[in-house]
Write an enzyme that holds these catalytic residues in place. Structure first.
Site, short mmCIF file in Angstrom:
data_model
loop_
_atom_site.label_atom_id
_atom_site.label_comp_id
_atom_site.label_asym_id
_atom_site.label_seq_id
_atom_site.Cartn_x
_atom_site.Cartn_y
_atom_site.Cartn_z
N ARG A 40 -20.22 -4.09 -0.32
CA ARG A 40 -20.33 -2.44 -0.85
C ARG A 40 -21.98 -2.13 -1.05
O ARG A 40 -22.11 -1.04 -1.07
CB ARG A 40 -19.60 -2.55 -1.94
CG ARG A 40 -18.17 -2.89 -1.49
CD ARG A 40 -17.22 -2.61 -2.95
NE ARG A 40 -16.06 -2.44 -2.67
CZ ARG A 40 -14.92 -2.60 -3.32
NH1 ARG A 40 -15.17 -3.00 -4.57
NH2 ARG A 40 -13.84 -2.07 -2.96
N LYS A 202 2.34 -6.04 -1.91
CA LYS A 202 3.06 -5.17 -3.18
C LYS A 202 3.46 -3.89 -2.31
O LYS A 202 2.70 -2.98 -1.70
CB LYS A 202 1.95 -4.66 -3.95
CG LYS A 202 1.66 -5.89 -5.21
CD LYS A 202 1.27 -5.26 -6.32
CE LYS A 202 0.50 -6.12 -6.98
NZ LYS A 202 -1.18 -6.13 -7.11
N GLY A 355 -8.19 -3.83 0.67
CA GLY A 355 -9.34 -4.88 0.65
C GLY A 355 -8.87 -6.10 1.08
O GLY A 355 -10.03 -6.68 1.79
N GLY A 378 -7.17 1.06 -2.84
CA GLY A 378 -6.37 2.03 -3.39
C GLY A 378 -7.01 3.45 -3.13
O GLY A 378 -6.05 4.16 -2.87
P1 ADP Z 1 -4.46 -5.26 0.98
O1 ADP Z 1 -5.55 -5.61 -0.09
O2 ADP Z 1 -5.07 -5.46 2.12
O3 ADP Z 1 -4.12 -3.88 0.49
P2 ADP Z 1 -2.44 -6.81 -0.53
O4 ADP Z 1 -3.34 -6.84 -1.77
O5 ADP Z 1 -1.08 -5.88 -0.59
O6 ADP Z 1 -3.31 -6.35 0.95
O7 ADP Z 1 -1.81 -8.29 -0.12
C1 ADP Z 1 -2.70 -9.33 0.14
C2 ADP Z 1 -2.27 -10.68 -0.11
O8 ADP Z 1 -1.03 -10.74 0.26
C3 ADP Z 1 -2.92 -11.68 0.20
O9 ADP Z 1 -3.47 -12.57 -0.68
C4 ADP Z 1 -1.95 -12.51 1.09
O10 ADP Z 1 -2.28 -13.81 1.07
C5 ADP Z 1 -0.49 -12.05 0.44
N1 ADP Z 1 0.48 -12.23 1.26
C6 ADP Z 1 0.68 -11.70 2.30
N2 ADP Z 1 1.99 -11.98 3.01
C7 ADP Z 1 2.18 -13.07 2.22
C8 ADP Z 1 3.45 -13.94 2.38
N3 ADP Z 1 4.41 -13.80 3.32
N4 ADP Z 1 3.46 -14.89 1.30
C9 ADP Z 1 2.78 -15.07 0.44
N5 ADP Z 1 1.56 -14.24 0.20
C10 ADP Z 1 1.51 -13.15 1.21
MG MG Z 2 -5.43 -6.49 -2.08
#
Ligand code: ADP
Ligand code: MG
Length: 398
Positions: A40, A202, A355, A378
């Site tokens: 960053r 989420k 992220g 976000g």
């Molecule tokens: P991003 O930051 O890319 O938007 P998120 O924060 O929504 O993604 O989700 C990332 C997290 O989701 C990671 O820590 C990953 O380990 C977890 N995750 C993804 N798939 C699974 C799963 N099937 N079971 C448990 N955790 C999961």
């Molecule tokens: Mg995340």
């Protein structure tokens, strides 16, 4: 982009002026306060070099962590100043206050060719509530305003929205400009077919974006824990898998409305809950065994997802395909990262936002081989859903 960029400024008229630059130096710190990942900080260097090269004096504002309006020494920006100085090869002064007469005097006395980083804006009680008086006081630290904090631009905070209201010009930095160019292309003018891959944990944070993509994308691939929530919505057994139970109905509704465009994994990798183990196995997606958890998409799903992605005209990816931090469950996420590269290399516009997804593609060493990796989690999702952000509204129109 309909917001004015720092590149549009007549720099000759700004020599010697103080640019109040909002950056996003919310970096991970290791124990002892070392910066664990400087991505960053690096992302802001082009804007800072542009300003310094024009004889403009940058005064930097950033937040770090969530200190909640009080001083939390472990969340000081001091270690960041040292890293920035190292990267720029230019003196970076750090001041352990933000909203003080000393900060004002220091900003006014800053020598040309040097930078001043003020202390964490979230040490100030009015930052996250966008206190009007605080915004006005922060504005005194600069003669004009530059927002290069893309990852924070979805926050209506005093340093993002309040301060620029008092400063002219108020413009987007090069990082923000590059982010907007890439995301706007995905949002409003995707080349066909437009393929999206969603994963991560989420759904609720992503409902509005899924809604938008339901209208604009040909195919939405769903993996990660998000797929578990969809499977639960179809009434399938999910064992001990991570499911967002209060989003099951929303998932079922999405499926009912666009069954042909939402693609769930045909198979999954399941294992003992909480264990990154070698006792994992592959099961059909409708047969997650009792007591087991789905932690990755399976080989059939990897192939189907990869084929679809590689043939996309535009590809957007948010959210890892599984528990990718565990070595045994990273294959699905790596496959999607490789497919994003394949798409980009055959001429598609391939963007990664989020992220954890950004971290996953960086760790795979593939970040340089896609069209764009967003620095905002976000913020990028909110921009794609709505086409604007609070901090952008505060900048001058073109
Ligand atoms: P991003 O930051 O890319 O938007 P998120 O924060 O929504 O993604 O989700 C990332 C997290 O989701 C990671 O820590 C990953 O380990 C977890 N995750 C993804 N798939 C699974 C799963 N099937 N079971 C448990 N955790 C999961
Ligand atoms: Mg995340």
């Amino acid at each position: 982009m309909n917001k004015r960029s720092v590149r549009s400024l007549d720099m000759s008229g700004l020599v010697g002026q103080r640019a109040l630059v909002r950056v996003d130096y919310n970096v991970p710190l290791e124990e002892g306060g070392r910066v664990a990942d400087a991505a960053r900080i690096e992302a802001t260097l082009p804007t800072l070099r542009l300003l310094l090269g024009a004889g403009i004096r940058p005064i930097l504002l950033s937040h770090l962590g969530r200190p909640g309006g009080r001083i939390v020494p472990e969340e000081s920006l001091r270690p960041v100043a040292a890293v920035l100085q190292e990267l720029l090869g230019t003196p970076v002064h750090f001041l352990a206050s933000t909203d003080t007469d000393l900060a004002l005097e220091t900003s006014l006395g800053l020598p040309e060719g040097e930078l001043l980083l003020l202390e964490n804006t979230r040490f100030l009680p009015g930052e996250t509530t966008n206190d009007e008086a605080l915004g006005a006081r922060l504005a005194r630290m600069g003669d004009f305003y530059v927002n290069d904090a893309f990852g924070t631009t979805h926050r209506a905070h005093a340093s993002v929205v309040g301060a620029p209201a008092h400063l002219k010009p108020a413009v987007a930095g090069l990082l923000v400009e590059a982010e907007l160019d890439a995301l706007e292309r995905v949002r409003s003018a995707p080349d066909r077919p437009f393929v999206v891959a969603f994963g991560g944990a989420k759904i609720r944070d992503k409902i509005q974006l899924m809604e938008a993509f339901l209208a604009s994308a040909e195919t939405i691939l769903i993996g990660g824990a998000m797929a578990n929530t969809f499977l639960a919505g179809m009434g399938r057994p999910v064992g001990e898998s991570l499911v967002e139970y209060d989003a099951v109905e929303v998932a079922a509704d999405f499926l009912a409305r666009a069954p042909e465009r939402l693609v769930l994994p045909a198979d999954l990798v399941v294992g003992v809950p909480g264990r990154d183990s070698n006792d994992s196995r592959i099961v059909p997606a409708d047969a997650i065994p009792d007591g087991m958890a789905a932690y990755d998409i399976g080989p059939q799903a990897r192939e189907r997802f990869s084929d679809t992605i590689a043939r996309a005209g535009t590809f957007f990816w948010n959210g890892p395909m599984g528990w990718f931090e565990a070595a045994g469950y990273a294959e699905g996420t790596r496959a999607v990262a490789r497919a994003a590269v394949a798409a980009a290399e055959s001429g598609a516009f391939a963007v990664v936002g989020g992220g954890d997804s950004a971290r996953a593609i960086r760790e795979a060493g593939l970040a340089d081989r896609v069209s764009h990796v967003s620095t905002g989690g976000g913020a990028s999702l909110e921009y794609l859903a709505h086409g604007t952000l609070p901090g952008l509204e505060a900048l001058d129109d073109t």
